[in-house]
Design a protein around this motif. Structure first.
Motif, short mmCIF file in Angstrom:
data_model
loop_
_atom_site.label_atom_id
_atom_site.label_comp_id
_atom_site.label_asym_id
_atom_site.label_seq_id
_atom_site.Cartn_x
_atom_site.Cartn_y
_atom_site.Cartn_z
N GLN A 46 0.83 -1.20 0.00
CA GLN A 46 0.00 0.00 0.00
C GLN A 46 0.87 1.26 0.00
N LYS A 47 1.91 1.27 0.81
CA LYS A 47 2.82 2.42 0.86
C LYS A 47 3.54 2.60 -0.47
N GLN A 48 3.93 1.49 -1.11
CA GLN A 48 4.59 1.57 -2.42
C GLN A 48 3.64 2.15 -3.46
N ARG A 49 2.37 1.75 -3.43
CA ARG A 49 1.38 2.31 -4.36
C ARG A 49 1.23 3.81 -4.14
N GLN A 50 1.13 4.21 -2.85
CA GLN A 50 1.02 5.63 -2.53
C GLN A 50 2.24 6.40 -3.01
N GLN A 51 3.42 5.83 -2.81
CA GLN A 51 4.66 6.48 -3.24
C GLN A 51 4.71 6.61 -4.76
N TRP A 52 4.28 5.56 -5.47
CA TRP A 52 4.27 5.59 -6.93
C TRP A 52 3.33 6.69 -7.42
N LEU A 53 2.15 6.75 -6.82
CA LEU A 53 1.20 7.80 -7.23
C LEU A 53 1.76 9.19 -6.96
N GLN A 54 2.41 9.34 -5.82
CA GLN A 54 3.02 10.64 -5.50
C GLN A 54 4.14 10.96 -6.47
N ASP A 55 5.00 9.98 -6.75
CA ASP A 55 6.13 10.20 -7.66
C ASP A 55 5.66 10.50 -9.08
N ASN A 56 4.51 9.98 -9.46
CA ASN A 56 4.03 10.12 -10.84
C ASN A 56 2.83 11.06 -10.96
N GLN A 57 2.56 11.81 -9.92
CA GLN A 57 1.40 12.69 -9.90
C GLN A 57 1.41 13.68 -11.06
N GLN A 58 2.55 14.26 -11.35
CA GLN A 58 2.63 15.25 -12.43
C GLN A 58 2.37 14.58 -13.78
N ALA A 59 2.95 13.44 -14.03
CA ALA A 59 2.74 12.75 -15.31
C ALA A 59 1.29 12.32 -15.47
N ILE A 60 0.67 11.86 -14.40
CA ILE A 60 -0.73 11.45 -14.45
C ILE A 60 -1.61 12.66 -14.76
N ALA A 61 -1.34 13.78 -14.11
CA ALA A 61 -2.12 15.00 -14.37
C ALA A 61 -1.96 15.46 -15.81
N GLN A 62 -0.73 15.40 -16.34
CA GLN A 62 -0.50 15.79 -17.73
C GLN A 62 -1.23 14.85 -18.69
N TYR A 63 -1.20 13.57 -18.41
CA TYR A 63 -1.89 12.61 -19.26
C TYR A 63 -3.40 12.87 -19.24
N ASN A 64 -3.94 13.06 -18.04
CA ASN A 64 -5.38 13.32 -17.93
C ASN A 64 -5.76 14.60 -18.66
N GLN A 65 -4.93 15.62 -18.59
CA GLN A 65 -5.19 16.87 -19.30
C GLN A 65 -5.17 16.64 -20.82
#
Length: 80
Positions: A46-65
């Motif tokens: 669970q912590k690894q998933r949270q860390q991955w989402l945090q580390d990739n937050q900018q890329a995910i936001a750019q993709y969604n945009q």
């Protein structure tokens, strides 16, 4: 990131636990080592998933945009 699922070796460790909880676990013949390892594995994943989402937050936001602006490659293929 180091995987928590590496079970190639075991290491003895000391920990403290409530006396009453320990007694109850023994009454139910609960394997403490296996139970702790299973619980820790889930918590670490669970912590690894949270860390991955945090580390990739900018890329995910750019993709969604980009999808919002340009659509998805499969937009013309979906019936729903």
């Amino acid at each position: 990131m180091r995987s928590a699922l590496n079970t190639s070796g075991k290491k003895a460790t000391n920990l403290s636990i409530s006396t009453e909880l320990l007694r109850q676990a023994k009454d139910y013949k609960i394997n403490l080592s296996a139970t702790l390892e299973q619980a820790l594995t889930e918590i670490v994943k669970q912590k690894q998933r949270q860390q991955w989402l945090q580390d990739n937050q900018q890329a995910i936001a750019q993709y969604n945009q980009r999808v919002e602006e340009c659509g998805s490659f499969s937009d013309g293929l979906r019936d729903f």
